[in-house]
Motif scaffolding. Structure first.
Motif, PDB file in Angstrom:
ATOM      1  N   VAL A 250     -19.195  13.965   0.833  1.00 56.22           N
ATOM      2  CA  VAL A 250     -19.150  12.661   1.003  1.00 56.22           C
ATOM      3  C   VAL A 250     -20.627  12.080   0.970  1.00 56.22           C
ATOM      4  O   VAL A 250     -20.943  11.211   0.148  1.00 56.22           O
ATOM      5  CB  VAL A 250     -18.442  11.965   2.439  1.00 56.22           C
ATOM      6  N   VAL A 251     -21.503  12.803   1.589  1.00 59.24           N
ATOM      7  CA  VAL A 251     -23.001  12.197   1.412  1.00 59.24           C
ATOM      8  C   VAL A 251     -23.657  12.618   0.262  1.00 59.24           C
ATOM      9  O   VAL A 251     -24.053  11.478  -0.396  1.00 59.24           O
ATOM     10  CB  VAL A 251     -23.762  13.047   2.543  1.00 59.24           C
ATOM     11  N   LEU A 252     -23.227  13.605  -0.530  1.00 62.53           N
ATOM     12  CA  LEU A 252     -23.869  13.951  -1.813  1.00 62.53           C
ATOM     13  C   LEU A 252     -23.061  12.905  -2.733  1.00 62.53           C
ATOM     14  O   LEU A 252     -23.566  12.493  -3.927  1.00 62.53           O
ATOM     15  CB  LEU A 252     -23.422  15.498  -2.295  1.00 62.53           C
ATOM     16  N   GLY A 253     -21.769  12.717  -2.443  1.00 65.17           N
ATOM     17  CA  GLY A 253     -20.975  11.958  -3.556  1.00 65.17           C
ATOM     18  C   GLY A 253     -21.344  10.445  -3.569  1.00 65.17           C
ATOM     19  O   GLY A 253     -21.246   9.842  -4.605  1.00 65.17           O
ATOM     20  N   ILE A 254     -22.024   9.990  -2.458  1.00 64.85           N
ATOM     21  CA  ILE A 254     -22.262   8.513  -2.401  1.00 64.85           C
ATOM     22  C   ILE A 254     -23.601   8.557  -3.497  1.00 64.85           C
ATOM     23  O   ILE A 254     -23.639   7.578  -4.189  1.00 64.85           O
ATOM     24  CB  ILE A 254     -22.877   8.270  -0.990  1.00 64.85           C
ATOM     25  N   GLY A 255     -24.419   9.363  -3.365  1.00 69.61           N
ATOM     26  CA  GLY A 255     -25.652   9.406  -4.108  1.00 69.61           C
ATOM     27  C   GLY A 255     -25.254   9.710  -5.791  1.00 69.61           C
ATOM     28  O   GLY A 255     -25.787   8.752  -6.575  1.00 69.61           O
ATOM     29  N   ILE A 256     -24.371  10.449  -6.114  1.00 65.39           N
ATOM     30  CA  ILE A 256     -23.897  10.797  -7.391  1.00 65.39           C
ATOM     31  C   ILE A 256     -23.255   9.512  -8.029  1.00 65.39           C
ATOM     32  O   ILE A 256     -23.484   9.157  -9.076  1.00 65.39           O
ATOM     33  CB  ILE A 256     -23.223  12.008  -7.292  1.00 65.39           C
ATOM     34  N   CYS A 257     -22.485   8.924  -7.202  1.00 71.79           N
ATOM     35  CA  CYS A 257     -21.457   7.720  -7.736  1.00 71.79           C
ATOM     36  C   CYS A 257     -22.388   6.589  -7.965  1.00 71.79           C
ATOM     37  O   CYS A 257     -22.268   5.968  -8.884  1.00 71.79           O
ATOM     38  CB  CYS A 257     -20.318   7.403  -6.895  1.00 71.79           C
ATOM     39  N   ALA A 258     -23.219   6.376  -7.067  1.00 68.62           N
ATOM     40  CA  ALA A 258     -24.437   5.334  -7.207  1.00 68.62           C
ATOM     41  C   ALA A 258     -25.172   5.378  -8.144  1.00 68.62           C
ATOM     42  O   ALA A 258     -25.477   4.462  -8.920  1.00 68.62           O
ATOM     43  CB  ALA A 258     -25.275   5.214  -5.641  1.00 68.62           C
ATOM     44  N   PHE A 259     -25.684   6.770  -8.498  1.00 69.88           N
ATOM     45  CA  PHE A 259     -26.567   7.075  -9.887  1.00 69.88           C
ATOM     46  C   PHE A 259     -25.847   6.818 -11.070  1.00 69.88           C
ATOM     47  O   PHE A 259     -26.249   5.931 -11.813  1.00 69.88           O
ATOM     48  CB  PHE A 259     -26.835   8.467  -9.816  1.00 69.88           C
ATOM     49  N   LEU A 260     -24.613   7.084 -11.030  1.00 69.98           N
ATOM     50  CA  LEU A 260     -23.561   6.711 -12.210  1.00 69.98           C
ATOM     51  C   LEU A 260     -23.295   5.274 -12.322  1.00 69.98           C
ATOM     52  O   LEU A 260     -23.374   4.569 -13.567  1.00 69.98           O
ATOM     53  CB  LEU A 260     -22.214   7.409 -12.149  1.00 69.98           C
ATOM     54  N   ALA A 261     -23.090   4.725 -11.285  1.00 67.29           N
ATOM     55  CA  ALA A 261     -22.854   3.096 -11.385  1.00 67.29           C
ATOM     56  C   ALA A 261     -23.993   2.354 -11.882  1.00 67.29           C
ATOM     57  O   ALA A 261     -23.955   1.416 -12.546  1.00 67.29           O
ATOM     58  CB  ALA A 261     -22.280   2.809 -10.005  1.00 67.29           C
ATOM     59  N   GLN A 262     -25.287   2.871 -11.179  1.00 65.73           N
ATOM     60  CA  GLN A 262     -26.227   1.857 -11.677  1.00 65.73           C
ATOM     61  C   GLN A 262     -26.897   2.339 -13.162  1.00 65.73           C
ATOM     62  O   GLN A 262     -27.466   1.381 -13.825  1.00 65.73           O
ATOM     63  CB  GLN A 262     -27.686   2.428 -10.726  1.00 65.73           C
ATOM     64  N   TYR A 263     -26.740   3.434 -13.490  1.00 65.63           N
ATOM     65  CA  TYR A 263     -27.162   3.998 -14.748  1.00 65.63           C
ATOM     66  C   TYR A 263     -26.422   3.161 -15.756  1.00 65.63           C
ATOM     67  O   TYR A 263     -26.809   2.455 -16.914  1.00 65.63           O
ATOM     68  CB  TYR A 263     -27.308   5.237 -15.019  1.00 65.63           C
ATOM     69  N   LEU A 264     -24.943   3.137 -15.905  1.00 63.68           N
ATOM     70  CA  LEU A 264     -24.309   2.682 -16.488  1.00 63.68           C
ATOM     71  C   LEU A 264     -24.227   1.178 -16.531  1.00 63.68           C
ATOM     72  O   LEU A 264     -24.224   0.511 -17.471  1.00 63.68           O
ATOM     73  CB  LEU A 264     -22.611   3.119 -16.125  1.00 63.68           C
ATOM     74  N   MET A 265     -24.524   0.612 -15.371  1.00 60.98           N
ATOM     75  CA  MET A 265     -24.552  -0.845 -15.344  1.00 60.98           C
ATOM     76  C   MET A 265     -25.851  -1.476 -16.080  1.00 60.98           C
ATOM     77  O   MET A 265     -25.982  -2.119 -16.780  1.00 60.98           O
ATOM     78  CB  MET A 265     -24.770  -1.377 -13.858  1.00 60.98           C
ATOM     79  N   GLY A 266     -27.181  -0.464 -15.872  1.00 53.72           N
ATOM     80  CA  GLY A 266     -28.184  -0.811 -16.553  1.00 53.72           C
ATOM     81  C   GLY A 266     -28.182  -0.747 -18.021  1.00 53.72           C
ATOM     82  O   GLY A 266     -28.826  -1.653 -18.593  1.00 53.72           O
ATOM     83  N   ALA A 267     -27.710   0.279 -18.518  1.00 50.89           N
ATOM     84  CA  ALA A 267     -27.272   0.414 -19.890  1.00 50.89           C
ATOM     85  C   ALA A 267     -26.528  -0.784 -20.249  1.00 50.89           C
ATOM     86  O   ALA A 267     -26.713  -1.239 -21.653  1.00 50.89           O
ATOM     87  CB  ALA A 267     -26.812   1.653 -20.295  1.00 50.89           C
ATOM     88  N   GLY A 268     -25.455  -1.294 -19.801  1.00 51.40           N
ATOM     89  CA  GLY A 268     -24.647  -2.110 -20.235  1.00 51.40           C
ATOM     90  C   GLY A 268     -25.443  -3.577 -20.324  1.00 51.40           C
ATOM     91  O   GLY A 268     -24.991  -4.357 -21.241  1.00 51.40           O
ATOM     92  N   LEU A 269     -26.120  -3.928 -19.233  1.00 53.66           N
ATOM     93  CA  LEU A 269     -27.090  -5.117 -19.263  1.00 53.66           C
ATOM     94  C   LEU A 269     -28.090  -4.997 -20.509  1.00 53.66           C
ATOM     95  O   LEU A 269     -28.523  -6.144 -20.950  1.00 53.66           O
ATOM     96  CB  LEU A 269     -27.986  -5.053 -18.024  1.00 53.66           C
ATOM     97  N   LEU A 270     -28.398  -3.952 -21.139  1.00 55.42           N
ATOM     98  CA  LEU A 270     -29.203  -4.088 -22.037  1.00 55.42           C
ATOM     99  C   LEU A 270     -28.571  -4.311 -23.482  1.00 55.42           C
ATOM    100  O   LEU A 270     -29.076  -4.409 -24.615  1.00 55.42           O
ATOM    101  CB  LEU A 270     -29.995  -2.530 -22.284  1.00 55.42           C
ATOM    102  N   LEU A 271     -27.234  -4.098 -23.525  1.00 62.13           N
ATOM    103  CA  LEU A 271     -26.499  -4.330 -24.600  1.00 62.13           C
ATOM    104  C   LEU A 271     -25.635  -5.596 -24.618  1.00 62.13           C
ATOM    105  O   LEU A 271     -25.244  -6.086 -25.728  1.00 62.13           O
ATOM    106  CB  LEU A 271     -25.367  -3.138 -24.810  1.00 62.13           C
ATOM    107  N   ALA A 272     -25.518  -6.230 -23.547  1.00 64.05           N
ATOM    108  CA  ALA A 272     -24.724  -7.677 -23.621  1.00 64.05           C
ATOM    109  C   ALA A 272     -25.443  -8.573 -22.403  1.00 64.05           C
ATOM    110  O   ALA A 272     -26.283  -8.129 -21.640  1.00 64.05           O
ATOM    111  CB  ALA A 272     -23.320  -7.377 -23.031  1.00 64.05           C
ATOM    112  N   ASN A 273     -25.137  -9.652 -22.612  1.00 66.07           N
ATOM    113  CA  ASN A 273     -25.598 -10.688 -21.716  1.00 66.07           C
ATOM    114  C   ASN A 273     -25.248 -10.557 -20.204  1.00 66.07           C
ATOM    115  O   ASN A 273     -24.192  -9.756 -20.008  1.00 66.07           O
ATOM    116  CB  ASN A 273     -25.149 -12.151 -21.980  1.00 66.07           C
ATOM    117  N   ALA A 274     -26.211 -10.921 -19.205  1.00 63.98           N
ATOM    118  CA  ALA A 274     -25.997 -10.459 -17.922  1.00 63.98           C
ATOM    119  C   ALA A 274     -24.773 -11.139 -17.219  1.00 63.98           C
ATOM    120  O   ALA A 274     -24.090 -10.355 -16.465  1.00 63.98           O
ATOM    121  CB  ALA A 274     -27.175 -11.160 -17.046  1.00 63.98           C
ATOM    122  N   GLY A 275     -24.365 -12.222 -17.678  1.00 64.76           N
ATOM    123  CA  GLY A 275     -23.099 -12.980 -16.955  1.00 64.76           C
ATOM    124  C   GLY A 275     -21.895 -12.116 -17.167  1.00 64.76           C
ATOM    125  O   GLY A 275     -21.140 -12.008 -16.230  1.00 64.76           O
ATOM    126  N   PRO A 276     -21.496 -12.136 -18.544  1.00 63.42           N
ATOM    127  CA  PRO A 276     -20.134 -11.226 -18.856  1.00 63.42           C
ATOM    128  C   PRO A 276     -20.341  -9.718 -18.253  1.00 63.42           C
ATOM    129  O   PRO A 276     -19.171  -9.184 -17.779  1.00 63.42           O
ATOM    130  CB  PRO A 276     -20.205 -11.124 -20.205  1.00 63.42           C
TER     131      PRO A 276
END
Length: 322
Positions: A250-276
């Protein structure tokens, strides 16, 4: 308010940022790809929220959870940087860019700490739906600070989605509009939403020359070091995971899932407008209610279900307007 006023005046004065915005045209395919990455980020975030709730129920404080998350996420992000040959400690474009990387890290950590605090006291579905009102604030800040498109139809969809969120939070309670019956934990989640909105807009201001992994690395460092320091200052009794594979997972999973969530979100924000993009990631609201029902046997009311449907419809309509 001062930080908003300075940033609004500063952004147009950055010729390098404006030249990037003018030379890179965001196509419809790029917008849809960005939204797809945001949807994957939503799945990872929903999994992380469930793991946070499990640790909170086991006695971990929000600061301790954030410390563990930051440490594991730092290892993941630095490993990814090494694999992709990205130097996170050499941010191009000078201080004008790096300060927004720092703003993204600090306000992102503050926002998630407030969310974890609410998550420990509220049901997972309610805490998540309150925290994910952040697209409203993101779209407003992006329109104000970056002059991003914020059409009349998009505004109507966001206000309709906000009505759906109201049905989920306090079903059919008009007193909510007056601020009556809203707990301090709900306020924590909403303040977290505002803080994270500024963090998301900061990614856009920093621009596409700052690799998404750079944002993740600095968030991780601030989360790990900053949260540990605050926990020590407050004199918290440190809670270590039990010597079992399940709790360490569980402890390790939080960090791994957070890493994936943030990286994918950051990549998405570079391809599309922030609001959508941020609105699309709100699909994890529905996921959180499903996980709440399956894991904790929490059944939403009829009006809560209607609110979730309204939010989902607004998300898909947002995509069609791109």
């Amino acid at each position: 308010m001062a930080i908003f006023e300075r940033s609004r005046l500063t952004v147009p004065a950055l010729p390098s940022y404006n030249s990037i915005r003018q030379s890179v045209t965001i196509t419809g395919n790029e917008q849809r790809k960005g939204l797809g990455l945001a949807a994957l980020s939503a799945i990872a975030f929903a999994a992380m929220a469930l793991l946070v709730r499990i640790l909170a129920d086991s006695g971990f404080t929000p600061l301790q959870i954030m410390t563990w998350r930051g440490g594991v996420q730092a290892v993941c992000s630095l490993g990814a940087c090494a694999a992709l040959k990205v130097n996170p400690f050499k941010v191009h474009m000078g201080w004008e860019k790096f300060k927004w990387v720092a703003v993204r890290a600090v306000f992102g950590v503050i926002g998630h700490l407030l969310y974890y605090t609410a998550l420990a006291k509220l049901s997972m579905g309610v805490a998540t739906v309150l925290f994910f009102t952040n697209p409203i604030f993101t779209a407003i800040l992006a329109h104000w600070m970056l002059d991003e498109t914020f059409t009349k139809d998009q505004r109507w969809l966001m206000f309709i989605a906000l009505f759906g969120i109201g049905l989920v939070v306090v079903p059919l309670s008009p007193l909510t509009l007056l601020g009556i019956g809203i707990s301090k934990w709900s306020i924590c989640a909403l303040l977290g939403a505002v803080s994270v909105a500024l963090a998301y807009v900061s990614i856009r201001i920093a621009g596409p020359r700052v690799h998404p992994l750079v944002h993740v690395v600095y968030f991780s460092l601030v989360a790990g070091v900053g949260s540990a320091l605050l926990a020590w200052i407050q004199g918290e009794s440190w809670h270590m995971p039990n010597n079992t594979a399940a709790e360490w997972t569980v402890v390790l999973g939080i960090g791994i899932c957070a890493f994936l969530a943030q990286y994918l979100m950051g990549a998405g924000l570079l391809l599309a407008n922030a609001g959508p993009v941020v609105t699309m990631r709100n699909s994890n609201i529905v996921m959180s209610f499903i996980l709440d029902a399956v894991i904790y046997h929490t059944r939403p009311s009829a009006s809560s279900a209607i609110g979730a449907i309204i939010i989902t419809v607004c998300l898909f309509k947002m995509v069609q307007l791109l």
